[in-house]
Design an enzyme around this catalytic site. Structure first.
Site, PDB file in Angstrom:
ATOM      1  N   ASP A 105       0.782  -1.168   0.223  1.00 42.87           N
ATOM      2  CA  ASP A 105      -0.022  -0.117  -0.026  1.00 42.87           C
ATOM      3  C   ASP A 105       0.908   1.125   0.048  1.00 42.87           C
ATOM      4  OD1 ASP A 105      -3.072   1.300   0.806  1.00 42.87           O
ATOM      5  OD2 ASP A 105      -1.543   2.333   1.821  1.00 42.87           O
ATOM      6  N   TYR A 107       2.970  10.127  -0.274  1.00 43.48           N
ATOM      7  CA  TYR A 107       4.050   9.732   0.383  1.00 43.48           C
ATOM      8  C   TYR A 107       5.506   9.866   0.092  1.00 43.48           C
ATOM      9  CZ  TYR A 107       0.278   6.540   2.405  1.00 43.48           C
ATOM     10  OH  TYR A 107      -0.914   6.167   2.982  1.00 43.48           O
ATOM     11  N   LYS A 147      -2.862   5.818  -4.314  1.00 41.27           N
ATOM     12  CA  LYS A 147      -4.028   6.751  -3.883  1.00 41.27           C
ATOM     13  C   LYS A 147      -3.786   8.150  -4.626  1.00 41.27           C
ATOM     14  CE  LYS A 147      -3.709   4.803   0.635  1.00 41.27           C
ATOM     15  NZ  LYS A 147      -2.109   4.688   0.917  1.00 41.27           N
ATOM     16  N   HIS A 204      -7.707   9.425  -1.937  1.00 42.98           N
ATOM     17  CA  HIS A 204      -7.174   9.408  -0.644  1.00 42.98           C
ATOM     18  C   HIS A 204      -8.100   9.985   0.192  1.00 42.98           C
ATOM     19  CE1 HIS A 204      -3.087   9.331   0.836  1.00 42.98           C
ATOM     20  NE2 HIS A 204      -3.862   8.972   1.971  1.00 42.98           N
ATOM     21  N   SER A 255     -11.041   6.312   0.147  1.00 41.37           N
ATOM     22  CA  SER A 255     -10.064   6.234   1.326  1.00 41.37           C
ATOM     23  C   SER A 255     -10.633   7.447   2.402  1.00 41.37           C
ATOM     24  CB  SER A 255      -8.758   6.145   1.135  1.00 41.37           C
ATOM     25  OG  SER A 255      -7.960   6.216   2.549  1.00 41.37           O
ATOM     26  N   PRO A 279      -3.392   0.463  11.673  1.00 37.93           N
ATOM     27  CA  PRO A 279      -3.990  -0.645  12.550  1.00 37.93           C
ATOM     28  C   PRO A 279      -3.309  -0.762  13.921  1.00 37.93           C
ATOM     29  CG  PRO A 279      -2.351  -1.563  10.901  1.00 37.93           C
ATOM     30  CD  PRO A 279      -2.590  -0.094  10.321  1.00 37.93           C
ATOM     31  N   GLY A 317      -2.563   2.205  15.477  1.00 42.38           N
ATOM     32  CA  GLY A 317      -2.912   3.729  15.563  1.00 42.38           C
ATOM     33  C   GLY A 317      -1.565   4.512  15.674  1.00 42.38           C
ATOM     34  N   ARG A 322       9.710  -7.205  13.087  1.00 43.58           N
ATOM     35  CA  ARG A 322       8.156  -6.748  13.136  1.00 43.58           C
ATOM     36  C   ARG A 322       7.491  -7.154  11.663  1.00 43.58           C
ATOM     37  NH1 ARG A 322       9.265  -1.038  15.846  1.00 43.58           N
ATOM     38  NH2 ARG A 322       9.757  -1.589  17.827  1.00 43.58           N
ATOM     39  N   ASN A 368       4.083  -9.316  12.293  1.00 43.90           N
ATOM     40  CA  ASN A 368       2.859  -8.756  12.022  1.00 43.90           C
ATOM     41  C   ASN A 368       1.724  -9.469  11.189  1.00 43.90           C
ATOM     42  OD1 ASN A 368       3.462  -6.798  13.728  1.00 43.90           O
ATOM     43  ND2 ASN A 368       4.048  -5.237  12.067  1.00 43.90           N
TER      44      ASN A 368
HETATM   45  P1  NDP Z   1       0.723   1.681  12.001  1.00 39.12           P
HETATM   46  O1  NDP Z   1      -0.721   1.818  12.659  1.00 39.12           O
HETATM   47  O2  NDP Z   1       0.631   0.797  10.831  1.00 39.12           O
HETATM   48  O3  NDP Z   1       1.865   1.804  12.928  1.00 39.12           O
HETATM   49  C1  NDP Z   1       3.173   2.128  12.505  1.00 39.12           C
HETATM   50  C2  NDP Z   1       4.178   2.382  13.464  1.00 39.12           C
HETATM   51  O4  NDP Z   1       4.170   1.092  14.476  1.00 39.12           O
HETATM   52  C3  NDP Z   1       5.442   2.585  13.162  1.00 39.12           C
HETATM   53  O5  NDP Z   1       6.027   3.376  14.005  1.00 39.12           O
HETATM   54  C4  NDP Z   1       6.053   1.090  13.315  1.00 39.12           C
HETATM   55  O6  NDP Z   1       7.365   1.249  13.709  1.00 39.12           O
HETATM   56  C5  NDP Z   1       5.468   0.724  14.468  1.00 39.12           C
HETATM   57  N1  NDP Z   1       5.111  -0.897  14.511  1.00 39.12           N
HETATM   58  C6  NDP Z   1       5.058  -1.650  13.578  1.00 39.12           C
HETATM   59  N2  NDP Z   1       4.804  -3.086  13.934  1.00 39.12           N
HETATM   60  C7  NDP Z   1       5.331  -3.192  15.222  1.00 39.12           C
HETATM   61  C8  NDP Z   1       5.407  -4.089  16.133  1.00 39.12           C
HETATM   62  N3  NDP Z   1       5.291  -5.377  15.789  1.00 39.12           N
HETATM   63  N4  NDP Z   1       6.180  -3.685  17.721  1.00 39.12           N
HETATM   64  C9  NDP Z   1       6.157  -2.521  17.690  1.00 39.12           C
HETATM   65  N5  NDP Z   1       5.688  -1.532  17.073  1.00 39.12           N
HETATM   66  C10 NDP Z   1       5.718  -1.732  15.638  1.00 39.12           C
HETATM   67  O7  NDP Z   1       0.531   3.086  11.298  1.00 39.12           O
HETATM   68  P2  NDP Z   1       0.494   3.861   9.684  1.00 39.12           P
HETATM   69  O8  NDP Z   1       0.169   5.153   9.857  1.00 39.12           O
HETATM   70  O9  NDP Z   1       1.760   3.489   9.056  1.00 39.12           O
HETATM   71  O10 NDP Z   1      -0.313   3.008   8.709  1.00 39.12           O
HETATM   72  C11 NDP Z   1      -0.293   1.678   8.214  1.00 39.12           C
HETATM   73  C12 NDP Z   1      -0.550   2.051   6.766  1.00 39.12           C
HETATM   74  O11 NDP Z   1      -1.654   2.504   6.268  1.00 39.12           O
HETATM   75  C13 NDP Z   1       0.429   3.221   6.105  1.00 39.12           C
HETATM   76  O12 NDP Z   1       1.699   2.733   6.191  1.00 39.12           O
HETATM   77  C14 NDP Z   1      -0.215   3.390   5.038  1.00 39.12           C
HETATM   78  O13 NDP Z   1       0.278   2.507   3.879  1.00 39.12           O
HETATM   79  C15 NDP Z   1      -1.541   3.484   5.261  1.00 39.12           C
HETATM   80  N6  NDP Z   1      -2.369   4.699   5.670  1.00 39.12           N
HETATM   81  C16 NDP Z   1      -3.172   5.507   4.985  1.00 39.12           C
HETATM   82  C17 NDP Z   1      -3.698   6.587   5.273  1.00 39.12           C
HETATM   83  C18 NDP Z   1      -4.830   6.894   4.357  1.00 39.12           C
HETATM   84  O14 NDP Z   1      -5.380   8.304   4.706  1.00 39.12           O
HETATM   85  N7  NDP Z   1      -5.614   6.187   3.581  1.00 39.12           N
HETATM   86  C19 NDP Z   1      -3.310   7.309   6.396  1.00 39.12           C
HETATM   87  C20 NDP Z   1      -2.299   6.685   7.318  1.00 39.12           C
HETATM   88  C21 NDP Z   1      -1.701   5.521   6.871  1.00 39.12           C
HETATM   89  P3  NDP Z   1       8.774   0.679  12.778  1.00 39.12           P
HETATM   90  O15 NDP Z   1       8.465   0.990  11.225  1.00 39.12           O
HETATM   91  O16 NDP Z   1       9.968   1.469  13.229  1.00 39.12           O
HETATM   92  O17 NDP Z   1       8.770  -0.873  13.202  1.00 39.12           O
END
Ligand code: NDP
Length: 310
Positions: free
Chosen positions: A74, A79, A104, A137, A175, A225, A227, A272, A276
């Site tokens: 995605d 981005y 998007k 988006h 979205s 997912p 937050g 991770r 995940n």
């Molecule tokens: P997420 O909710 O996926 O959280 C990501 C954060 O969690 C990062 O800081 C990551 O750190 C950390 N993380 C991931 N896995 C773990 C784990 N197992 N243990 C501890 N920390 C963890 O946030 P996003 O905002 O990135 O949302 C996911 C995706 O959704 C985006 O990347 C994007 O593709 C999409 N999105 C879409 C939007 C829209 O408007 N349509 C808006 C925002 C996001 P690290 O990378 O350092 O591991």
């Protein structure tokens, strides 16, 4: 070879599986198993998020995610990492037809002609011939566009329909659209949206929007997912996870899947990325699902699409 049809959900499987089809969720045994969109397109049940992954890290991160087993990526024009995402996809050596790539349309590119051009740019940046899924988006809102908001959404969607008919985009969706944005769009649309990507995580379940989409054959995807990570600090999630020997992140992914919502976890760390998607050897009980459903205010942006000014 991936078998796209294995474990494919039927179009009527749009209700929360944990209550209405006990055990049904276990038909998913890996992140390459698929939901089926309204047009018959198979979409891998977990996607890999790339928001805030800097361009200089995204190439390696995407390759590592594909090596870890993800087949659904995605991204988005805004981005600023689509070229790197495309390079990561090529580095993986996987055939294009085994991958599901979503992008998007950013908010500055709304309108019929601009949308067509923006999609071309996205395809060029990614270095691919077609997108598996293209999303608007954010809905143009009245706060910024007044009475013109609806027309702008309709014109943009007309371009999406054109892209779909041309085959450059295999599925089209939205979205951050809530039911009151979808209803008027549906009145002028020739093709109904197949997906709505919403912020959904424990504490922000968006129950009525999710139910509306599921009742109308629109697959919900969960952005953020975790937050944006905040939710992972919640002690209730940690204690539920401990009962199953799983992390809070795994509980979040599993909770979304058990609501028939497709989660898009993001991590740039290989361990991770792997954990995940390692969520197919346990199932949250109905009681635990209800406890998680009841959480509120534990993180994420909880953005109101009618209030944003971008
Ligand atoms: P997420 O909710 O996926 O959280 C990501 C954060 O969690 C990062 O800081 C990551 O750190 C950390 N993380 C991931 N896995 C773990 C784990 N197992 N243990 C501890 N920390 C963890 O946030 P996003 O905002 O990135 O949302 C996911 C995706 O959704 C985006 O990347 C994007 O593709 C999409 N999105 C879409 C939007 C829209 O408007 N349509 C808006 C925002 C996001 P690290 O990378 O350092 O591991």
């Amino acid at each position: 070879m991936l078998d796209w049809n294995r474990h494919t959900r039927t179009a009527d499987a749009v209700r929360p599986m944990h209550t209405e089809q006990p055990g049904g969720i276990m038909r998913f045994s890996s992140c390459t198993d698929t939901f089926t969109l309204a047009n018959g397109t198979a979409i891998p049940c977990i996607g890999y998020g790339t928001f805030e992954t800097p361009a200089d890290e995204a190439r390696v991160a995407v390759r590592e995610a594909l090596e870890a087993g993800y087949r659904h990526i995605d991204t988005a024009a805004v981005y600023g990492n689509q070229e790197a995402v495309g390079a990561g996809i090529r580095d993986s050596g996987l055939p294009r037809e085994q991958l599901f790539v979503t992008s998007k349309l950013w908010n500055t590119e709304r309108g019929y002609d601009k949308t067509l051009k923006a999609c071309d740019k996205t395809l060029n940046e990614l270095g691919i011939e077609y997108l598996d899924l293209y999303l608007i988006h954010w809905p143009a809102n009245r706060k910024q566009f007044g009475d013109r908001a609806q027309e702008l959404k309709a014109e943009t969607w007309r371009a999406f329909e054109e892209l779909y008919k041309s085959g450059r985009v295999k599925a089209i969706g939205l979205s951050n659209f809530l039911p009151h944005h979808i209803e008027p769009l549906a009145r002028t649309a020739a093709i109904m949206p197949m997906v709505d990507q919403l912020e959904v995580h424990p504490g922000w379940p968006q129950t009525s929007a999710v139910r509306y989409c599921q009742d109308h054959g629109i697959q919900v995807e969960a952005w953020g997912p975790f937050g944006h990570k905040d939710v992972l600090e919640n002690p209730t999630l940690a204690s539920i996870g401990a009962k199953y020997g799983e992390s809070s992140a795994q509980v979040c992914v599993r909770w979304a899947l058990q609501h028939d919502v497709l989660p898009l976890p993001k991590s740039v760390h290989e361990d991770r990325m792997k954990s995940n998607i390692d969520v197919f050897d346990f199932e949250l009980s109905d009681d635990d699902m209800r406890v998680i459903d009841g959480l509120r205010g534990i993180g994420g942006s909880c953005a109101d699409p009618d209030a944003v000014d971008f």
